[in-house]
Scaffold this active site. Structure first.
Site, mmCIF file in Angstrom:
data_model
loop_
_atom_site.group_PDB
_atom_site.id
_atom_site.type_symbol
_atom_site.label_atom_id
_atom_site.label_comp_id
_atom_site.label_asym_id
_atom_site.label_seq_id
_atom_site.Cartn_x
_atom_site.Cartn_y
_atom_site.Cartn_z
ATOM 1 C CB CYS A 269 -7.974 0.870 -0.469
ATOM 2 S SG CYS A 269 -9.148 -0.647 0.048
ATOM 3 C CG HIS A 317 -10.411 3.538 1.646
ATOM 4 N ND1 HIS A 317 -10.688 3.403 0.269
ATOM 5 C CD2 HIS A 317 -9.114 4.485 1.837
ATOM 6 C CE1 HIS A 317 -9.415 4.212 0.045
ATOM 7 N NE2 HIS A 317 -8.981 4.433 0.581
ATOM 8 C CG HIS A 329 -5.557 6.519 -0.291
ATOM 9 N ND1 HIS A 329 -7.265 6.046 -0.158
ATOM 10 C CD2 HIS A 329 -5.877 7.705 -0.843
ATOM 11 C CE1 HIS A 329 -7.543 7.902 -0.533
ATOM 12 N NE2 HIS A 329 -6.650 8.501 -0.691
#
Length: 354
Positions: A269, A317, A329
């Protein structure tokens, strides 16, 4: 008086032995059930299996970010160590040259006998010429003393460089130990998540995938999203660099998730966020918890395409906002880079870096 005798003990045979063994096995089974070391797996529904796997992936991602941070620091320590070693080698080479020069001067003095200047004056056939030569020699001696001091200084500097290199080497070893620990955590969590998901049938996995794809989109589905299309996202971006980052992540839809990867063909990520802004000429830190401190914080109501959006309390994240409540993402190893609603994870904050 009647003699009192102990009753004869019976051997553990037949029915009694079988009963004892049964009781023992039952006790062991009960103990195993309580201490959690049995082999029987709890019966979980497909949704519970997915929830457990998602939790493990979240934990793995948090460990991945720690791994990324440790690797970044280890790489810097290694570069500093190599630079110190190179500088020490260069200075050692210069020191050796200076030592050779001093050695030549010392040898010449030894060959000349090193007579006392007063004696040389008395023995000289031309005192004036000798005195002129003595002045030159005195100046040469002064230069020699300067050369000796320069050598001493070089020695001190080299020792300082070696000390600094030792500190960097210790730091590097510490970072490498941390890397190994975080790598083990990541691989353990990912292995456990895969093991859990392997208990599902193909039909169960397909059903969960169908339920979980609401709001997700791959490259082929981008055109169907209307306002969240590439052209709309770049048009709404606050500047050209944010628009370039948005264009980059749209181009990477469908790329695989690989932990620790920063592109160009696979990402985790924070690696995706870093690569997107690198393409726009902006250098981002490697980890989510450092990226959130880059640029200016913005509220959820202020989000514009290109903003970095962060999730979970540990800031583990990150995605890139593309407008209309959606982001692109790199989720986890079960899914490629994709479009998703920002509501699918606990929102933790956002920042505008461009």
């Amino acid at each position: 008086m009647a003699a009192h005798r102990k009753p004869r003990q019976r051997s553990l045979g037949g029915h009694t032995a079988r009963t004892a063994v049964t009781v023992a096995l039952a006790g062991a089974a009960t103990a195993t059930a309580f201490d959690g070391t049995g082999h029987a797996e709890p019966q979980l529904s497909p949704a519970q299996v997915k929830a457990e796997a998602d939790k493990l992936y979240e934990q793995a991602e948090a460990a991945t970010e720690k791994y990324n941070g440790a690797k970044e620091k280890a790489d810097k320590a290694e570069r500093r160590l190599n630079a110190l070693r190179d500088e020490a080698a260069r200075r050692t080479e210069r020191l050796n040259s200076a030592r050779d020069a001093l050695g030549s001067v010392a040898a010449a003095q030894y060959r000349s006998g090193g007579l006392d200047p007063a004696v040389q004056l008395m023995l000289s056939s031309d005192p004036k010429q000798y005195l002129d030569g003595a002045a030159i020699a005195e100046r040469a001696g002064s230069r020699q003393a300067t050369a000796v001091e320069r050598v001493r200084k070089q020695l001190r500097e080299i020792e300082q460089l070696r000390g600094a290199a030792h500190v960097e080497l210790t730091s590097l070893k510490s970072r490498q130990t941390e890397l190994k620990r975080q790598r083990k955590t990541v691989t353990t969590k990912l292995t456990e998540a895969r093991r859990l998901l392997s208990r599902l049938t193909d039909a169960q996995r397909a059903q969960l995938d169908t339920a979980g794809t609401a709001g997700h989109a791959s490259r082929s589905a981008v055109r169907e999203l209307g306002p969240a299309s590439l052209s709309a996202a770049t048009a709404e971006a606050p500047n050209s660099r944010a628009a370039a980052a948005v264009s980059y992540v749209y181009a990477k839809l469908g790329s695989p998730y690989v932990w620790g990867a920063t592109g160009p063909d696979a990402f985790d990520c924070s690696g995706l966020a870093q690569a997107a802004y690198r393409s726009a000429g902006i250098s981002l830190p490697r980890t989510t918890y450092a990226q959130i401190d880059t640029g200016r914080r913005v509220s959820r109501s202020e989000l514009l395409p290109g903003d970095l959006v962060f999730f979970y309390s540990g800031i583990s994240h990150v995605g890139i906002y593309v407008g209309h409540g959606q982001m692109i993402h790199a989720p986890n190893p079960t899914a490629p880079v994709r479009l998703a609603p920002i509501d699918e994870m606990p929102f933790a904050g956002a920042t505008r870096v461009a």
